[in-house]
Design an enzyme around this catalytic site. Structure first.
Site, short mmCIF file in Angstrom:
data_model
loop_
_atom_site.label_atom_id
_atom_site.label_comp_id
_atom_site.label_asym_id
_atom_site.label_seq_id
_atom_site.Cartn_x
_atom_site.Cartn_y
_atom_site.Cartn_z
N GLN A 182 99.71 118.32 -58.16
CA GLN A 182 98.87 118.03 -56.98
C GLN A 182 99.70 117.73 -55.73
O GLN A 182 99.19 117.79 -54.62
CB GLN A 182 97.93 116.84 -57.26
CG GLN A 182 96.89 117.13 -58.32
CD GLN A 182 95.99 115.93 -58.53
OE1 GLN A 182 96.32 115.03 -59.29
NE2 GLN A 182 94.86 115.90 -57.85
N HIS A 199 92.03 114.38 -67.71
CA HIS A 199 91.94 115.08 -66.42
C HIS A 199 93.34 115.35 -65.86
O HIS A 199 93.63 116.46 -65.40
CB HIS A 199 91.09 114.20 -65.47
CG HIS A 199 91.02 114.67 -64.05
ND1 HIS A 199 89.83 115.05 -63.45
CD2 HIS A 199 91.96 114.78 -63.07
CE1 HIS A 199 90.07 115.40 -62.19
NE2 HIS A 199 91.35 115.24 -61.93
N GLU A 200 94.23 114.33 -65.93
CA GLU A 200 95.60 114.51 -65.40
C GLU A 200 96.39 115.51 -66.24
O GLU A 200 97.13 116.34 -65.70
CB GLU A 200 96.33 113.17 -65.36
CG GLU A 200 95.69 112.08 -64.53
CD GLU A 200 95.20 112.54 -63.18
OE1 GLU A 200 95.75 113.50 -62.62
OE2 GLU A 200 94.21 111.96 -62.69
N HIS A 238 95.72 119.04 -65.35
CA HIS A 238 96.45 119.50 -64.16
C HIS A 238 97.81 120.11 -64.54
O HIS A 238 98.28 121.05 -63.90
CB HIS A 238 96.70 118.34 -63.19
CG HIS A 238 95.57 118.02 -62.26
ND1 HIS A 238 95.10 118.91 -61.32
CD2 HIS A 238 94.83 116.89 -62.10
CE1 HIS A 238 94.11 118.32 -60.62
NE2 HIS A 238 93.92 117.10 -61.08
N CYS A 277 88.06 114.87 -58.01
CA CYS A 277 89.49 115.18 -58.00
C CYS A 277 89.98 115.20 -56.56
O CYS A 277 89.31 115.75 -55.69
CB CYS A 277 89.72 116.55 -58.64
SG CYS A 277 91.47 117.03 -58.69
N LEU A 278 91.13 114.60 -56.33
CA LEU A 278 91.70 114.57 -54.98
C LEU A 278 92.01 115.97 -54.48
O LEU A 278 92.09 116.19 -53.27
CB LEU A 278 92.95 113.69 -54.96
CG LEU A 278 92.70 112.20 -55.24
CD1 LEU A 278 94.01 111.45 -55.46
CD2 LEU A 278 91.92 111.56 -54.09
O1 GNR Z 1 90.65 109.43 -58.37
C1 GNR Z 1 90.15 110.13 -59.27
N1 GNR Z 1 89.00 109.74 -59.87
C2 GNR Z 1 88.48 110.34 -61.00
C3 GNR Z 1 87.18 110.06 -61.35
C4 GNR Z 1 86.62 110.61 -62.48
C5 GNR Z 1 87.38 111.43 -63.28
C6 GNR Z 1 88.68 111.73 -62.95
C7 GNR Z 1 89.24 111.17 -61.82
S1 GNR Z 1 90.89 111.52 -61.41
C8 GNR Z 1 90.82 111.39 -59.67
C9 GNR Z 1 92.18 111.57 -59.04
C10 GNR Z 1 92.71 112.95 -59.35
O2 GNR Z 1 92.34 113.95 -58.81
N2 GNR Z 1 93.61 113.04 -60.30
O3 GNR Z 1 94.10 114.24 -60.66
NI NI Z 2 92.53 115.68 -60.23
#
Ligand code: GNR
Ligand code: NI
Length: 172
Positions: free
Chosen positions: A51, A136-137, A140, A94-95
């Site tokens: 990211q 989730h990470e 990525h 996700c950011l």
């Molecule tokens: O900040 C984040 N919040 C979030 C909320 C629910 C499920 C996953 C996340 S991860 C996200 C930050 C991000 O994009 N990490 O890759």
């Molecule tokens: Ni994310």
């Protein structure tokens, strides 16, 4: 320490598979520190190296609710060694997919093996929000975004909107 720019979709760097970290050295420790600073500033509860344009298997997380109960996690080469049969649905964001959210189904609990900031092998048992975030990470690191878990209809709608936002920003 430094705040790093966060890439947004669509971007080919978010679709690439990240390379394993050979050694957790000062360069990786600085990356982890910069990623945590960037994540707190965003604000977010997790961040993966791709990211911020770095194709290496490094993730950071902190699911603490306040600045007082900060509990940063830094991981290199994370691997899921066990996942529960039971699933959990969480509305993820996700950011790198700003202002869009969607329900994602994942194992409710996972055991994750990783190298910490000193290069020591560790294992955590995650459940609740941390289990969602660590998966989730780790996605990525394999070029997978939460929108890849949604229907193609929802995914394409979100990608079209993100592309339009980018085009408008470029035109400024
Ligand atoms: O900040 C984040 N919040 C979030 C909320 C629910 C499920 C996953 C996340 S991860 C996200 C930050 C991000 O994009 N990490 O890759
Ligand atoms: Ni994310």
């Amino acid at each position: 320490m430094a705040i790093l720019p966060i890439l947004t979709a669509p971007d080919p760097r978010l679709k690439a598979k990240a390379a394993r970290v050979a050694t957790v050295d000062d360069r990786i420790r600085t990356l982890m520190a910069d990623m945590l600073e960037t994540m707190y500033k965003a604000p977010g509860i997790g961040l993966a190296a791709p990211q911020v344009g770095v194709g290496e298997r490094v993730i950071v997380m902190d699911t603490g609710k306040t600045e007082e109960d900060r509990n940063p996690l830094r991981m290199a080469n994370p691997e899921i060694v066990w996942a529960s049969d039971e699933d959990n649905t969480y509305e993820e964001g996700c950011l790198s997919v700003p202002e869009h959210y969607g329900n994602v189904v994942r194992p409710k609990e996972v055991k994750v093996r990783y190298l910490d900031q000193d290069g020591a092998a560790r294992e955590i048992h995650a459940d609740g929000l941390l289990a969602t975030v660590v998966q989730h990470e780790m996605d990525h690191l394999d070029g997978i975004l939460f929108i890849d878990h949604l229907s193609s209809l929802k995914r394409n709608m979100i990608l079209r909107k993100l592309l339009k936002t980018k085009r408008e920003a470029e035109a400024e």
